[in-house]
Write a protein that holds these residues in place. Structure first.
Motif, PDB file in Angstrom:
ATOM      1  N   ARG A  73     -32.537   7.282  47.569  1.00  0.00           N
ATOM      2  CA  ARG A  73     -33.769   6.493  47.529  1.00  0.00           C
ATOM      3  C   ARG A  73     -34.075   5.867  48.884  1.00  0.00           C
ATOM      4  O   ARG A  73     -35.228   5.784  49.289  1.00  0.00           O
ATOM      5  N   THR A  74     -33.042   5.435  49.567  1.00  0.00           N
ATOM      6  CA  THR A  74     -33.239   4.843  50.883  1.00  0.00           C
ATOM      7  C   THR A  74     -33.718   5.892  51.880  1.00  0.00           C
ATOM      8  O   THR A  74     -34.596   5.616  52.709  1.00  0.00           O
ATOM      9  N   VAL A  75     -33.188   7.095  51.801  1.00  0.00           N
ATOM     10  CA  VAL A  75     -33.652   8.175  52.684  1.00  0.00           C
ATOM     11  C   VAL A  75     -35.111   8.488  52.390  1.00  0.00           C
ATOM     12  O   VAL A  75     -35.920   8.686  53.319  1.00  0.00           O
ATOM     13  N   ARG A  76     -35.498   8.500  51.115  1.00  0.00           N
ATOM     14  CA  ARG A  76     -36.917   8.714  50.775  1.00  0.00           C
ATOM     15  C   ARG A  76     -37.786   7.576  51.288  1.00  0.00           C
ATOM     16  O   ARG A  76     -38.907   7.792  51.736  1.00  0.00           O
ATOM     17  N   PHE A  77     -37.281   6.344  51.218  1.00  0.00           N
ATOM     18  CA  PHE A  77     -38.002   5.191  51.753  1.00  0.00           C
ATOM     19  C   PHE A  77     -38.210   5.350  53.260  1.00  0.00           C
ATOM     20  O   PHE A  77     -39.302   5.089  53.779  1.00  0.00           O
ATOM     21  N   LEU A  78     -37.178   5.804  53.960  1.00  0.00           N
ATOM     22  CA  LEU A  78     -37.297   6.010  55.405  1.00  0.00           C
ATOM     23  C   LEU A  78     -38.246   7.157  55.736  1.00  0.00           C
ATOM     24  O   LEU A  78     -38.977   7.091  56.729  1.00  0.00           O
ATOM     25  N   GLU A  79     -38.246   8.195  54.918  1.00  0.00           N
ATOM     26  CA  GLU A  79     -39.194   9.290  55.126  1.00  0.00           C
ATOM     27  C   GLU A  79     -40.630   8.816  54.933  1.00  0.00           C
ATOM     28  O   GLU A  79     -41.533   9.219  55.674  1.00  0.00           O
ATOM     29  N   ALA A  80     -40.853   7.958  53.948  1.00  0.00           N
ATOM     30  CA  ALA A  80     -42.192   7.402  53.748  1.00  0.00           C
ATOM     31  C   ALA A  80     -42.584   6.498  54.914  1.00  0.00           C
ATOM     32  O   ALA A  80     -43.757   6.461  55.310  1.00  0.00           O
ATOM     33  N   ALA A  81     -41.624   5.771  55.475  1.00  0.00           N
ATOM     34  CA  ALA A  81     -41.903   4.937  56.644  1.00  0.00           C
ATOM     35  C   ALA A  81     -42.219   5.794  57.861  1.00  0.00           C
ATOM     36  O   ALA A  81     -42.964   5.373  58.742  1.00  0.00           O
ATOM     37  N   THR A  82     -41.676   7.003  57.894  1.00  0.00           N
ATOM     38  CA  THR A  82     -41.935   7.912  59.008  1.00  0.00           C
ATOM     39  C   THR A  82     -43.326   8.518  58.913  1.00  0.00           C
ATOM     40  O   THR A  82     -44.032   8.630  59.920  1.00  0.00           O
ATOM     41  N   ARG A  83     -43.732   8.903  57.706  1.00  0.00           N
ATOM     42  CA  ARG A  83     -45.005   9.599  57.529  1.00  0.00           C
ATOM     43  C   ARG A  83     -46.210   8.743  57.876  1.00  0.00           C
ATOM     44  O   ARG A  83     -47.117   9.207  58.576  1.00  0.00           O
ATOM     45  N   THR A  84     -46.262   7.545  57.362  1.00  0.00           N
ATOM     46  CA  THR A  84     -47.419   6.686  57.598  1.00  0.00           C
ATOM     47  C   THR A  84     -46.965   5.313  58.064  1.00  0.00           C
ATOM     48  O   THR A  84     -45.830   4.920  57.843  1.00  0.00           O
ATOM     49  N   SER A  85     -47.863   4.611  58.674  1.00  0.00           N
ATOM     50  CA  SER A  85     -47.534   3.234  59.082  1.00  0.00           C
ATOM     51  C   SER A  85     -48.041   2.281  58.008  1.00  0.00           C
ATOM     52  O   SER A  85     -48.806   1.360  58.281  1.00  0.00           O
ATOM     53  N   GLY A  86     -47.587   2.505  56.808  1.00  0.00           N
ATOM     54  CA  GLY A  86     -48.006   1.698  55.669  1.00  0.00           C
ATOM     55  C   GLY A  86     -47.012   0.601  55.363  1.00  0.00           C
ATOM     56  O   GLY A  86     -46.391   0.010  56.248  1.00  0.00           O
ATOM     57  N   LEU A  87     -46.853   0.327  54.079  1.00  0.00           N
ATOM     58  CA  LEU A  87     -45.998  -0.764  53.627  1.00  0.00           C
ATOM     59  C   LEU A  87     -44.527  -0.538  53.983  1.00  0.00           C
ATOM     60  O   LEU A  87     -43.839  -1.461  54.450  1.00  0.00           O
ATOM     61  N   GLU A  88     -44.043   0.686  53.794  1.00  0.00           N
ATOM     62  CA  GLU A  88     -42.646   0.973  54.085  1.00  0.00           C
ATOM     63  C   GLU A  88     -42.332   0.762  55.563  1.00  0.00           C
ATOM     64  O   GLU A  88     -41.303   0.200  55.931  1.00  0.00           O
ATOM     65  N   HIS A  89     -43.247   1.215  56.423  1.00  0.00           N
ATOM     66  CA  HIS A  89     -43.050   1.049  57.858  1.00  0.00           C
ATOM     67  C   HIS A  89     -43.057  -0.433  58.238  1.00  0.00           C
ATOM     68  O   HIS A  89     -42.248  -0.873  59.064  1.00  0.00           O
TER      69      HIS A  89
END
Length: 133
Positions: free
Chosen positions: A53-69
């Motif tokens: 789940r953390t790796v998926r969270f980091l992938e989402a932070a990589t894709r967009t500069s949204g909430l995860e980033h």
């Protein structure tokens, strides 16, 4: 076999962190230091689901500069000021500490300045099943 899983988890998390912070210099060193301490911690448990789940969270932070980033950026910035500028605290905390006459109260504020932050990160990890620091 368990050692190989731990090594792969470390590499996936580290690679995800590097991509999420876009290899920026202060952030990658902070992320590396936190990841190292997390994997060297005594009594730590290895949970493959939370790491995935953390790796998926980091992938989402990589894709967009949204909430995860934004969450990751704020976590790393707080870790930077907490560990590399340990004697510096937030501006409003410094002003309140200077106004206090009692040394015991001043030390109490300095010790507990990050308590609420730590509890918030713990609840974020618990609710989302992540393993952020």
């Amino acid at each position: 076999m368990a050692d190989l899983k731990v090594i792969h988890a470390y590499r996936h998390l580290y690679r995800g962190l590097l991509h999420a912070v876009q290899f920026s210099k202060p952030s990658r060193y902070i992320a590396q230091a936190q990841l190292r301490t997390a994997f060297r911690e005594e009594g730590a448990t290895f949970d493959t689901r939370s790491i995935a789940r953390t790796v998926r969270f980091l992938e989402a932070a990589t894709r967009t500069s949204g909430l995860e980033h934004s969450v990751l950026k704020n976590l790393l910035m707080t870790a930077y000021f907490r560990h590399y500028h340990g004697n510096r605290t937030w501006k409003h905390v410094q002003l309140n500490v200077k106004q206090m006459k009692n040394k015991k109260d001043q030390e109490h504020v300095r010790r507990t300045a990050y308590k609420h932050y730590d509890m918030t990160v713990a609840m974020l990890n618990k609710s989302m099943g992540l393993c952020l620091r």
